[in-house]
Write a protein that holds these residues in place. Structure first.
Motif, PDB file in Angstrom:
ATOM      1  N   GLY A  45      12.881 -15.710  20.893  1.00  0.00           N
ATOM      2  CA  GLY A  45      12.501 -16.886  20.109  1.00  0.00           C
ATOM      3  C   GLY A  45      12.481 -18.153  20.953  1.00  0.00           C
ATOM      4  O   GLY A  45      11.612 -19.013  20.783  1.00  0.00           O
ATOM      5  N   THR A  46      13.429 -18.280  21.857  1.00  0.00           N
ATOM      6  CA  THR A  46      13.473 -19.463  22.728  1.00  0.00           C
ATOM      7  C   THR A  46      12.307 -19.463  23.707  1.00  0.00           C
ATOM      8  O   THR A  46      11.813 -20.515  24.109  1.00  0.00           O
ATOM      9  CB  THR A  46      14.822 -19.514  23.475  1.00  0.00           C
ATOM     10  OG1 THR A  46      15.854 -19.649  22.504  1.00  0.00           O
ATOM     11  CG2 THR A  46      14.896 -20.683  24.440  1.00  0.00           C
ATOM     12  N   ALA A  47      11.858 -18.265  24.106  1.00  0.00           N
ATOM     13  CA  ALA A  47      10.677 -18.115  24.972  1.00  0.00           C
ATOM     14  C   ALA A  47      10.765 -18.954  26.246  1.00  0.00           C
ATOM     15  O   ALA A  47       9.781 -19.551  26.670  1.00  0.00           O
ATOM     16  CB  ALA A  47       9.392 -18.446  24.188  1.00  0.00           C
ATOM     17  N   SER A  48      11.967 -18.992  26.825  1.00  0.00           N
ATOM     18  CA  SER A  48      12.106 -19.699  28.102  1.00  0.00           C
ATOM     19  C   SER A  48      11.458 -18.868  29.206  1.00  0.00           C
ATOM     20  O   SER A  48      11.599 -17.653  29.216  1.00  0.00           O
ATOM     21  CB  SER A  48      13.594 -19.894  28.403  1.00  0.00           C
ATOM     22  OG  SER A  48      13.791 -20.120  29.786  1.00  0.00           O
ATOM     23  N   PHE A  74       2.706 -12.772  22.370  1.00  0.00           N
ATOM     24  CA  PHE A  74       3.601 -13.574  21.528  1.00  0.00           C
ATOM     25  C   PHE A  74       3.967 -14.886  22.218  1.00  0.00           C
ATOM     26  O   PHE A  74       3.957 -15.954  21.616  1.00  0.00           O
ATOM     27  CB  PHE A  74       4.859 -12.760  21.222  1.00  0.00           C
ATOM     28  CG  PHE A  74       5.881 -13.495  20.398  1.00  0.00           C
ATOM     29  CD1 PHE A  74       5.703 -13.623  19.018  1.00  0.00           C
ATOM     30  CD2 PHE A  74       7.014 -14.064  20.977  1.00  0.00           C
ATOM     31  CE1 PHE A  74       6.638 -14.296  18.247  1.00  0.00           C
ATOM     32  CE2 PHE A  74       7.950 -14.737  20.208  1.00  0.00           C
ATOM     33  CZ  PHE A  74       7.758 -14.854  18.840  1.00  0.00           C
ATOM     34  N   ILE A  75       4.274 -14.797  23.512  1.00  0.00           N
ATOM     35  CA  ILE A  75       4.700 -15.984  24.255  1.00  0.00           C
ATOM     36  C   ILE A  75       3.471 -16.628  24.888  1.00  0.00           C
ATOM     37  O   ILE A  75       2.752 -15.980  25.639  1.00  0.00           O
ATOM     38  CB  ILE A  75       5.736 -15.608  25.331  1.00  0.00           C
ATOM     39  CG1 ILE A  75       6.956 -14.976  24.645  1.00  0.00           C
ATOM     40  CG2 ILE A  75       6.136 -16.839  26.151  1.00  0.00           C
ATOM     41  CD1 ILE A  75       8.014 -14.489  25.596  1.00  0.00           C
ATOM     42  N   ILE A  76       3.233 -17.915  24.562  1.00  0.00           N
ATOM     43  CA  ILE A  76       2.015 -18.549  25.080  1.00  0.00           C
ATOM     44  C   ILE A  76       2.299 -19.705  26.040  1.00  0.00           C
ATOM     45  O   ILE A  76       1.389 -20.253  26.634  1.00  0.00           O
ATOM     46  CB  ILE A  76       1.080 -19.012  23.928  1.00  0.00           C
ATOM     47  CG1 ILE A  76       1.852 -19.840  22.905  1.00  0.00           C
ATOM     48  CG2 ILE A  76       0.402 -17.820  23.262  1.00  0.00           C
ATOM     49  CD1 ILE A  76       1.012 -20.354  21.758  1.00  0.00           C
ATOM     50  N   GLY A  77       3.534 -20.046  26.211  1.00  0.00           N
ATOM     51  CA  GLY A  77       3.877 -21.119  27.148  1.00  0.00           C
ATOM     52  C   GLY A  77       5.379 -21.319  27.133  1.00  0.00           C
ATOM     53  O   GLY A  77       6.071 -20.643  26.361  1.00  0.00           O
ATOM     54  N   VAL A 116       3.475 -17.604  19.228  1.00  0.00           N
ATOM     55  CA  VAL A 116       2.503 -17.582  18.119  1.00  0.00           C
ATOM     56  C   VAL A 116       3.191 -17.430  16.756  1.00  0.00           C
ATOM     57  O   VAL A 116       2.516 -17.275  15.738  1.00  0.00           O
ATOM     58  CB  VAL A 116       1.454 -16.452  18.295  1.00  0.00           C
ATOM     59  CG1 VAL A 116       0.673 -16.640  19.585  1.00  0.00           C
ATOM     60  CG2 VAL A 116       2.114 -15.068  18.265  1.00  0.00           C
ATOM     61  N   LEU A 117       4.519 -17.477  16.735  1.00  0.00           N
ATOM     62  CA  LEU A 117       5.253 -17.322  15.477  1.00  0.00           C
ATOM     63  C   LEU A 117       4.874 -18.440  14.505  1.00  0.00           C
ATOM     64  O   LEU A 117       4.893 -19.613  14.863  1.00  0.00           O
ATOM     65  CB  LEU A 117       6.761 -17.380  15.754  1.00  0.00           C
ATOM     66  CG  LEU A 117       7.685 -16.912  14.641  1.00  0.00           C
ATOM     67  CD1 LEU A 117       7.657 -15.386  14.535  1.00  0.00           C
ATOM     68  CD2 LEU A 117       9.116 -17.379  14.889  1.00  0.00           C
ATOM     69  N   LYS A 118       4.542 -18.049  13.270  1.00  0.00           N
ATOM     70  CA  LYS A 118       4.212 -19.069  12.273  1.00  0.00           C
ATOM     71  C   LYS A 118       5.490 -19.550  11.584  1.00  0.00           C
ATOM     72  O   LYS A 118       6.502 -18.854  11.587  1.00  0.00           O
ATOM     73  CB  LYS A 118       3.253 -18.477  11.234  1.00  0.00           C
ATOM     74  CG  LYS A 118       1.913 -18.089  11.839  1.00  0.00           C
ATOM     75  CD  LYS A 118       0.861 -17.920  10.737  1.00  0.00           C
ATOM     76  CE  LYS A 118      -0.397 -17.304  11.307  1.00  0.00           C
ATOM     77  NZ  LYS A 118      -0.687 -15.987  10.716  1.00  0.00           N
ATOM     78  N   GLU A 119       5.389 -20.731  10.977  1.00  0.00           N
ATOM     79  CA  GLU A 119       6.547 -21.350  10.308  1.00  0.00           C
ATOM     80  C   GLU A 119       7.267 -20.414   9.340  1.00  0.00           C
ATOM     81  O   GLU A 119       8.479 -20.475   9.205  1.00  0.00           O
ATOM     82  CB  GLU A 119       6.066 -22.564   9.500  1.00  0.00           C
ATOM     83  CG  GLU A 119       5.580 -23.708  10.342  1.00  0.00           C
ATOM     84  CD  GLU A 119       6.613 -24.804  10.392  1.00  0.00           C
ATOM     85  OE1 GLU A 119       7.088 -25.187   9.319  1.00  0.00           O
ATOM     86  OE2 GLU A 119       6.937 -25.254  11.520  1.00  0.00           O
TER      87      GLU A 119
END
Ligand SMILES: Cc1cc2nc3c(=O)[nH]c(=O)nc-3n(C[C@H](O)[C@H](O)[C@H](O)COP(=O)(O)OP(=O)(O)OC[C@H]3O[C@@H](n4cnc5c(N)ncnc54)[C@H](O)[C@@H]3O)c2cc1C
Ligand code: FES
Ligand code: FES
Lengths: 162, 291
Positions: B117-120, B152-155, B160-163
């Motif tokens: 979720g943090t996508a570091s 899923f991870i774009i940066g 791309v997780l929605k609210e």
């Protein structure tokens, strides 16, 4: 504000506080349990270590609302004079504390580690287990010695049930 | 928003959690182990109106195997992963990586879902998940979709997780009998440090040091995790002897695209990416030969 209930050091406690207040602040300010210390406030030093359901965590990163109904043990709950735990006695015997700021957190981490093992740990195993606890005074040698002493005592004299 | 004004909801089931996530017109955010969330809350970066606390949502904490996949609940902690005999046998590279996250306290509290979720770009489980071909199940109240981790991870910190969605499962392909992996990390010190460079490798091996197929993923050398495709294509050129390993490491130097930041310069990262890959390949082959 929320009313939040926990079991701290074996006692039922209820506090009224903001749910996003850290467990560390609740322990120190609302419950007067000041053994756990704040140093970095971001998970790096371990001086705030407590047990939640027997697992060691940094209480500066746990929110009070997340600890609701959990079983929490602080250094006070590991042992208080004159009923000290073997790990605390070993710290005294080995002189493993100087300014003492890190000590309650290290005692808690070491206690959790000792409860998991059944052989005397190597220096490397102790370093890994205590890797999240910083000490700026002792140079760690005596801390490691104290954990080994406690482990030796625990294993040669296993706690009898009943 | 002051910390003292932030509210918290603790859903008692996944469906209740999804209902909470679907509520519009308010700022909420999931909190699992909180090891990233609380740090960012204190820094003033994340100040939602409501924390949706999922730490004790037991139905999302599991590690299981089905016919084709290993299923990992997002609330599996790093300790759960390192202690799992199933993952030790069939996802050794993930076990290695989870064992490198912070120190004991972070491994007991931090979850794999939170690390994703943090996508570091420095997240340690991510390169391992890339080489294991991880698929993420994203669930909202009305929908479910499966997204490969690399989509899923774009940066940095962006997904791309929605609210109204959350990660409800991580699927990985179990390693085969002759597949071995390894995770290597360079940080400023041994315990409790964010990666300067990290790399996950998984190789399918044959006789005489020959590799049939291999995957390599680097972290902290680009805005997201990257697969080193050129290096991968060289793995199968011949037996993994000194010469080939060193050549692959040289190509890694060119293939990574690091930046300079507070932790290291780009040049240092390039050198270290190359060195870590070389060391990782040697260690992995030793593991394979000694098993
Ligand atoms: C001292 C310290 C050292 C650290 N060292 C490392 C390290 O070496 N390597 C490393 O990779 N990380 C490290 N971290 C970062 C952190 O511990 C990990 O990223 C951890 O896995 C985060 O998990 P968590 O459960 O605590 O996440 P949380 O902080 O609870 O959540 C993180 C983010 O993920 C989201 N999230 C959580 N669960 C879900 C879900 N199921 N679906 C969708 N979104 C979700 C949250 O909304 C939030 O945005 C360190 C942190 C600290 C404080
Ligand atoms: S005060 Fe909690 S880890 Fe430093
Ligand atoms: S005794 Fe002073 S920090 Fe450890």
């Amino acid at each position: 504000m929320k009313s939040i209930h926990f079991i701290v050091n074996g006692k039922e406690r209820t506090v009224v506080c903001p749910p996003a207040k850290t467990l560390l602040d609740v322990l120190r300010e609302d419950l007067g349990l000041t053994a756990s210390k704040e140093c970095c406030g971001k998970g790096e030093c371990g001086s705030c270590s407590v047990l939640i359901n027997k697992e060691v965590v940094c209480s500066c990163l746990v929110l009070a609302g997340q600890a609701e109904n959990q079983v929490i043990t602080t250094c006070e709950g590991v042992g208080l004079s004159p009923n000290l735990d073997v790990i605390q006695e070993s710290f005294i015997a080995e002189g493993a504390t100087q300014c003492g700021y890190c000590t309650p957190g290290i005692i808690v981490s070491a206690k959790a580690f000792l409860d998991e093992i059944d052989t005397v740990p190597s220096v490397d195993e102790i370093k890994t287990a205590l890797g999240g606890n910083l000490c700026r005074c002792t140079g760690y040698t005596k801390i490691i010695k104290a954990v080994q002493t406690a482990a030796t005592k625990k294993i040669s004299k296993p706690e009898t049930i009943g | 928003m002051l910390v003292s004004e932030i509210d918290m909801i603790t859903p008692s089931s996944l469906s209740e959690c999804l209902t909470q996530l679907s509520k519009e017109g308010r700022k909420h955010r999931l909190i699992a182990g909180g090891t990233d969330a609380v740090v960012r809350m204190k820094e003033g970066k994340w100040r939602p109106e409501i924390w949706i606390n999922i730490k004790n949502l037991k139905e999302l904490r599991y590690i299981e195997e089905s016919k084709d996949f290993i299923h990992i609940g997002p609330l599996a902690t790093h300790t759960d992963i390192t202690h799992s005999p199933l993952l030790q046998r069939k996802a050794d590279v993930l076990v290695d990586a989870a064992g490198e996250v912070g120190a004991t306290q972070m491994q007991k509290m931090g979850t794999i879902g939170g690390n994703i979720g943090t996508a570091s770009p420095a997240g340690d489980t991510l390169p391992a998940l890339y080489v294991l071909g991880a698929l993420l199940e994203l669930t909202s109240l009305k929908n479910k979709r499966i997204v490969p981790i690399q989509e899923f991870i774009i940066g940095p910190g962006r997904t791309v997780l929605k609210e109204n969605e959350m990660i409800t499962k991580i699927l990985i392909k179990p390693q085969r009998q002759n597949e071995k992996g390894i995770f290597q990390k360079l940080g400023p010190r041994k315990a409790q440090s964010i990666s300067i460079v990290n790399v996950a490798i998984s190789l399918t091996m044959d006789q005489d040091r020959k590799c049939v197929e291999g995957k390599i993923a680097f972290g902290s050398v680009a805005p997201t995790i990257i697969r080193a495709r050129k290096c991968e294509s060289m793995l199968t050129l011949g037996p993994l002897n000194d010469e080939l390993i060193q050549n692959i490491a040289k190509i890694a130097w060119k293939e990574v695209m690091p930046i300079s930041d507070g932790r290291a310069t780009a040049a240092y990262r390039r050198d270290m990416a190359s060195a870590l890959l070389e060391r990782g390949l040697y260690r992995l082959i030793r593991r394979w030969e000694n098993q």
